[in-house]
Design a protein around this motif. Structure first.
Motif, mmCIF file in Angstrom:
data_model
loop_
_atom_site.group_PDB
_atom_site.id
_atom_site.type_symbol
_atom_site.label_atom_id
_atom_site.label_comp_id
_atom_site.label_asym_id
_atom_site.label_seq_id
_atom_site.Cartn_x
_atom_site.Cartn_y
_atom_site.Cartn_z
ATOM 1 N N THR A 190 -20.142 -15.091 -21.232
ATOM 2 C CA THR A 190 -19.481 -16.140 -20.199
ATOM 3 C C THR A 190 -20.982 -16.286 -19.359
ATOM 4 O OG1 THR A 190 -17.549 -15.055 -20.159
ATOM 5 C CG2 THR A 190 -18.142 -16.425 -18.143
ATOM 6 N N LEU A 191 -21.564 -15.364 -19.078
ATOM 7 C CA LEU A 191 -22.965 -15.286 -18.085
ATOM 8 C C LEU A 191 -24.074 -16.356 -18.856
ATOM 9 C CD1 LEU A 191 -23.173 -11.830 -16.694
ATOM 10 C CD2 LEU A 191 -22.587 -14.175 -15.498
ATOM 11 N N ARG A 192 -24.025 -16.243 -20.175
ATOM 12 C CA ARG A 192 -24.932 -16.889 -20.755
ATOM 13 C C ARG A 192 -24.546 -18.565 -20.693
ATOM 14 N NH1 ARG A 192 -26.131 -13.531 -25.880
ATOM 15 N NH2 ARG A 192 -23.788 -13.240 -25.311
ATOM 16 N N LEU A 241 -26.823 -21.267 -18.982
ATOM 17 C CA LEU A 241 -27.490 -22.337 -19.530
ATOM 18 C C LEU A 241 -26.706 -23.706 -19.213
ATOM 19 C CD1 LEU A 241 -28.817 -23.546 -22.232
ATOM 20 C CD2 LEU A 241 -26.620 -23.180 -23.467
ATOM 21 N N ALA A 242 -25.336 -23.901 -18.721
ATOM 22 C CA ALA A 242 -25.059 -25.119 -18.213
ATOM 23 C C ALA A 242 -25.667 -25.140 -16.491
ATOM 24 C CB ALA A 242 -23.682 -24.746 -17.681
ATOM 25 N N SER A 243 -25.944 -24.357 -16.175
ATOM 26 C CA SER A 243 -26.563 -24.551 -14.826
ATOM 27 C C SER A 243 -28.061 -24.893 -14.792
ATOM 28 C CB SER A 243 -26.515 -23.270 -13.702
ATOM 29 O OG SER A 243 -27.217 -22.288 -14.295
ATOM 30 N N ILE A 244 -28.669 -24.528 -15.920
ATOM 31 C CA ILE A 244 -30.191 -24.926 -16.048
ATOM 32 C C ILE A 244 -30.232 -26.521 -16.783
ATOM 33 C CG2 ILE A 244 -32.152 -24.656 -17.878
ATOM 34 C CD1 ILE A 244 -31.727 -21.688 -17.750
ATOM 35 N N VAL A 245 -29.194 -26.879 -17.442
ATOM 36 C CA VAL A 245 -29.098 -28.188 -18.178
ATOM 37 C C VAL A 245 -28.696 -28.927 -16.772
ATOM 38 C CG1 VAL A 245 -27.889 -29.682 -19.403
ATOM 39 C CG2 VAL A 245 -28.583 -27.586 -20.149
ATOM 40 N N GLY A 246 -27.679 -28.491 -15.815
ATOM 41 C CA GLY A 246 -27.383 -29.461 -14.762
ATOM 42 C C GLY A 246 -28.513 -29.720 -13.777
#
Length: 50
Positions: free
Chosen positions: A20-22, A26-31
């Motif tokens: 879940t943390l991964r 990843l979603a926050s970096i892409v965002g």
């Protein structure tokens, strides 16, 4: 001691918050990359219509 082996076997089957943390990381970096691209793309146009 048989209870310890059962507890260790049960604990090794649990995945924990790692996946879940991964996904959140990843979603926050892409965002953040998409947000930076969206905000910074306006600085590159050479429109002289002012």
């Amino acid at each position: 001691m048989p209870h310890t082996a059962v507890l260790l076997a049960a604990a090794s089957n649990e995945q924990g918050p790692g996946a879940t943390l991964r996904i959140v990381l990843l979603a926050s970096i892409v965002g953040a990359v998409l947000l930076a691209w969206f905000l910074l793309r306006g600085y590159g146009n050479n429109d002289d219509n002012d």
